[in-house]
Design a protein around this motif. Structure first.
Motif, PDB file in Angstrom:
ATOM      1  N   GLY A   1      52.269  62.072  43.806  1.00 34.20           N
ATOM      2  CA  GLY A   1      51.122  62.162  45.046  1.00 34.20           C
ATOM      3  C   GLY A   1      51.529  61.221  46.159  1.00 34.20           C
ATOM      4  O   GLY A   1      52.912  61.115  46.387  1.00 34.20           O
ATOM      5  N   PRO A   2      50.440  61.133  47.205  1.00 31.40           N
ATOM      6  CA  PRO A   2      50.981  60.655  48.251  1.00 31.40           C
ATOM      7  C   PRO A   2      51.522  59.335  48.142  1.00 31.40           C
ATOM      8  O   PRO A   2      50.972  58.504  47.258  1.00 31.40           O
ATOM      9  CB  PRO A   2      49.672  60.565  49.143  1.00 31.40           C
ATOM     10  CG  PRO A   2      48.682  61.331  48.325  1.00 31.40           C
ATOM     11  CD  PRO A   2      49.344  61.505  46.796  1.00 31.40           C
TER      12      PRO A   2
ATOM     13  N   ASP B   1      59.467  70.346  53.485  1.00 27.92           N
ATOM     14  CA  ASP B   1      59.833  70.055  52.332  1.00 27.92           C
ATOM     15  C   ASP B   1      61.343  69.489  52.470  1.00 27.92           C
ATOM     16  O   ASP B   1      62.108  70.356  52.913  1.00 27.92           O
ATOM     17  CB  ASP B   1      59.820  71.336  51.259  1.00 27.92           C
ATOM     18  CG  ASP B   1      60.157  71.101  49.905  1.00 27.92           C
ATOM     19  OD1 ASP B   1      60.639  69.916  49.687  1.00 27.92           O
ATOM     20  OD2 ASP B   1      59.843  72.110  49.028  1.00 27.92           O
TER      21      ASP B   1
ATOM     22  N   ARG C   1      36.866  56.359  51.452  1.00 30.27           N
ATOM     23  CA  ARG C   1      37.676  57.543  51.003  1.00 30.27           C
ATOM     24  C   ARG C   1      39.163  57.105  51.103  1.00 30.27           C
ATOM     25  O   ARG C   1      39.733  56.229  51.765  1.00 30.27           O
ATOM     26  CB  ARG C   1      37.480  58.831  51.868  1.00 30.27           C
ATOM     27  CG  ARG C   1      35.949  59.307  51.765  1.00 30.27           C
ATOM     28  CD  ARG C   1      35.926  60.330  52.808  1.00 30.27           C
ATOM     29  NE  ARG C   1      34.633  61.017  53.294  1.00 30.27           N
ATOM     30  CZ  ARG C   1      34.023  61.725  52.097  1.00 30.27           C
ATOM     31  NH1 ARG C   1      34.653  62.460  51.379  1.00 30.27           N
ATOM     32  NH2 ARG C   1      32.785  62.098  52.317  1.00 30.27           N
TER      33      ARG C   1
ATOM     34  N   GLN D   1      52.075  61.471  56.574  1.00 32.63           N
ATOM     35  CA  GLN D   1      51.939  61.273  55.158  1.00 32.63           C
ATOM     36  C   GLN D   1      53.276  61.732  54.384  1.00 32.63           C
ATOM     37  O   GLN D   1      53.933  62.603  54.606  1.00 32.63           O
ATOM     38  CB  GLN D   1      50.779  62.453  54.819  1.00 32.63           C
ATOM     39  CG  GLN D   1      50.492  62.343  53.469  1.00 32.63           C
ATOM     40  CD  GLN D   1      49.585  63.527  52.951  1.00 32.63           C
ATOM     41  OE1 GLN D   1      48.497  63.693  54.020  1.00 32.63           O
ATOM     42  NE2 GLN D   1      49.396  63.994  51.880  1.00 32.63           N
TER      43      GLN D   1
ATOM     44  N   LEU E   1      54.081  70.785  57.486  1.00 35.73           N
ATOM     45  CA  LEU E   1      54.505  70.312  56.300  1.00 35.73           C
ATOM     46  C   LEU E   1      56.002  70.636  55.872  1.00 35.73           C
ATOM     47  O   LEU E   1      56.201  71.650  56.061  1.00 35.73           O
ATOM     48  CB  LEU E   1      53.637  70.956  54.994  1.00 35.73           C
ATOM     49  CG  LEU E   1      53.900  70.750  53.523  1.00 35.73           C
ATOM     50  CD1 LEU E   1      54.124  69.222  53.229  1.00 35.73           C
ATOM     51  CD2 LEU E   1      53.305  71.387  52.748  1.00 35.73           C
TER      52      LEU E   1
ATOM     53  N   ASP F   1      54.896  62.586  50.770  1.00 34.06           N
ATOM     54  CA  ASP F   1      54.221  62.997  49.164  1.00 34.06           C
ATOM     55  C   ASP F   1      55.619  62.864  48.236  1.00 34.06           C
ATOM     56  O   ASP F   1      56.579  63.447  48.558  1.00 34.06           O
ATOM     57  CB  ASP F   1      53.892  64.673  49.140  1.00 34.06           C
ATOM     58  CG  ASP F   1      52.428  64.345  49.717  1.00 34.06           C
ATOM     59  OD1 ASP F   1      51.752  63.618  49.454  1.00 34.06           O
ATOM     60  OD2 ASP F   1      52.321  65.456  50.679  1.00 34.06           O
TER      61      ASP F   1
ATOM     62  N   ALA G   1      61.201  66.622  36.592  1.00 34.16           N
ATOM     63  CA  ALA G   1      60.952  65.404  37.336  1.00 34.16           C
ATOM     64  C   ALA G   1      59.492  65.031  37.129  1.00 34.16           C
ATOM     65  O   ALA G   1      58.726  66.054  36.915  1.00 34.16           O
ATOM     66  CB  ALA G   1      60.976  66.173  38.873  1.00 34.16           C
TER      67      ALA G   1
END
Lengths: 320, 247
Positions: A298-299, A246, A207, A292, A244, A294, A55
């Motif tokens: 990345g995000p 997955d 940021r 968020q 978080l 991911d 991936a």
């Protein structure tokens, strides 16, 4: 006798070196070096991509136009369409012809994939079938020991010539999973801070904001965007109480600044299950949920994968 | 009297066998090193879940610490959830390279003896009678990864033959590829993998003999390496689907 054994040993040694060429980090470095030396195109993925079915980060497709919420089949079709658009016209035509499809429409691809999911027992095998062919998918499925094997397990069974196709299948699965995500809060929740670089209201300076902020009152149920495994349920003074999840295929979602967490690491959650109650914990100027998304690179902006856009706060409104 | 057409191939085969015999000192160490390295990679590939869990726990602990002070608070985002897979893969790669250093690279020093079986028996008996961490863990870990490597080589051969011959041979390609893969796995285990175990025993024995005779030293010397190799060895056994070649 000894000489005959020497010949057999030589043949076995050649097999070992051939496998090391494809299945070790030094082999990957040598292949890349040789390709550069001779000006050939290298199909060798980045070294770290070896741990995860090849991936690789990929360019995101254009944002989805607002439309009705996508079913899992349609989302997978859209993911496959996005991945196929990255291939050459000849490769694309070959894939479509093998699947018996006339056009690169997300709906047709979704229908085809749903039929294959029913036949083969898993999304991974169905997507592999589309990109590598039914024979390769059958071969990998049989060797991996069944229909529930992950794409990593299936990919391990295939010879190196399929590496590029497996990477495309991985991209299709990632995008398909992301397009099928539900929204963690009611549609009425306002977006108070967008994804991307912004002036940080508390830490100062410009940021990168890795998700979006949704303004909701304390105690609002936060729901899992899709089924998945809780990888982290922790508390710190910046992100507050965070979860978080997955979702597999390189997709994970993060929910920060909650008031209470209702799940623990290792829990399996269903799509829509309440995993937390929103709050104002951590570094925050007011009650909100930092949501968020991911992907392997990345995000990503969750709004790119959102069918109906939620209302947004007037320009200038931000939450950390 | 032999036919003129049949003599040259036999001669060529004989010449190739003679050449292979003369080059054993060169290709056998390379083969051992390559087989163990392939096995280590196969094992590292399947410990991803374990590493990801470790990285998540470490990230949560780090965030909890860094978030305590304003100065270090931005570091929470530096090692955020987005980088978890990158870090997990990095750890897997590092783990693999260290295991290569401990198990695969020493194989390049393999020197073949005529009495390998006898040497193996003697060293195994010595390891049984005077066990040390090195004498136990290194040969076992080498055996596990060599087995996983043999299966990986077999699968690579099977897949390549299957998809190369399918056009010409149809369904017979499946049986042929499977047979060749099984023969390769058995050949690798019987001719290459066990030599790797013998060499691991030889090295572990030599290093163990140098350990000063102090209480506990036999178990503490090589312990960090053993702690690193044991999970990988277990993963290697999981990644060695011997039965799948018979399905």
């Amino acid at each position: 006798m000894r000489r005959a054994r020497s010949l057999a040993d030589l043949a076995l040694a050649a097999l070992c070196l051939w496998a090391a060429w494809y299945h070790t980090p030094p082999g990957a470095l040598l292949r890349t070096a040789f390709a550069r030396l001779f000006g050939a195109r290298s199909a060798t993925p980045a070294l770290l991509s070896y741990y995860g079915a090849g991936a690789r980060p990929f360019q995101l497709a254009e944002p989805l136009p607002p439309r009705a919420a996508l079913s899992p089949g349609a989302a997978l079709g859209l993911g496959a369409q996005s991945a196929l658009e990255r291939t050459s016209p000849a490769d694309r035509a070959q894939v479509l012809a093998r699947a018996g499809l006339r056009s690169l429409s997300a709906d047709a691809l979704g229908d085809w994939l749903l039929r294959e999911v029913r036949l083969q027992g898993s999304r991974e095998s169905a997507v592999l079938s589309l990109f590598c062919g039914e024979e390769a998918a059958r071969f990998a499925r049989e060797r991996a020991g069944g229909g529930r094997a992950s794409l990593e397990e299936l990919a391990r069974q295939l010879p190196p010539r399929y590496a590029d196709r497996v990477a495309l299948a991985a991209a299709a699965l990632t995008l398909g999973t992301a397009y099928a995500l539900a929204w963690p809060l009611p549609d009425s929740a306002q977006v108070t801070s967008l994804f991307g670089v912004r002036a940080h209201p508390l830490l100062g300076g410009r940021r990168f904001h890795s998700g979006i902020d949704l303004g909701v009152s304390v105690g609002t149920p936060v729901r899992a965007a899709a089924e998945g495994i809780v990888r982290r349920a922790s508390d710190d003074r910046v992100s507050g109480r965070l979860v978080l999840l997955d979702h597999g295929s390189g997709v994970s979602t993060v929910y920060c600044h909650n008031d209470a967490l209702l799940v623990a690491p290792g829990d399996a959650v269903a799509k829509g299950q309440v995993i937390a109650l929103s709050g104002n914990s951590g570094l925050s100027t007011g009650p909100h949920l930092h949501y968020q998304l991911d992907l392997p690179q990345g995000p990503a902006d969750p709004l790119l994968f959102r069918a109906a856009r939620p209302p947004q706060l007037a320009a200038g409104g931000t939450e950390p | 009297m032999p036919m003129p057409g049949t003599a040259p191939p036999a001669g060529a085969l004989d010449a190739a066998a003679r050449l292979a015999d003369r080059l054993r000192w060169f290709f056998l160490p390379l083969a051992l090193c390559a087989l163990v390295a392939v096995g280590v990679h196969t094992a590292a590939d399947v410990v991803g879940e374990l590493i990801l869990g470790m990285v998540d726990a470490a990230d949560a602990a780090f965030d909890g610490l860094a978030a305590r002070w304003t100065l270090t608070a931005p570091l929470v985002d530096l090692v955020g959830p987005s980088q978890r897979v990158f870090f997990a893969r990095g750890v897997a790669l590092l783990w693999e390279l260290v295991a290569d250093w401990l198990l695969a690279l020493p194989m390049l020093g393999y020197d073949e003896r005529a009495d390998e079986v006898k040497r193996f028996r003697e060293l195994a008996a010595k390891a049984w009678g005077r066990p040390t961490t090195l004498r136990v863990v290194h040969p076992l870990a080498t055996g596990a990864v060599a087995l996983a490597g043999s299966c990986a080589v077999g699968r690579l051969l099977e897949g390549t033959l299957h998809f190369s011959l399918r056009g010409a041979m149809g369904s017979a390609a499946d049986a042929l590829a499977r047979g060749c893969a099984l023969a390769a796995v058995l050949g690798l285990v019987g001719f290459i993998a066990w030599r790797a175990v013998v060499h691991a025993l030889v090295r572990a024995d030599a290093r163990s003999d140098r350990i000063p005779l102090r209480r506990g030293r036999a178990f503490t010397v090589g312990l960090p390496g053993a702690l690193l190799l044991l999970p990988l060895a277990l993963a290697a056994l999981r990644a060695a689907p011997l039965l799948s070649f018979l399905r």
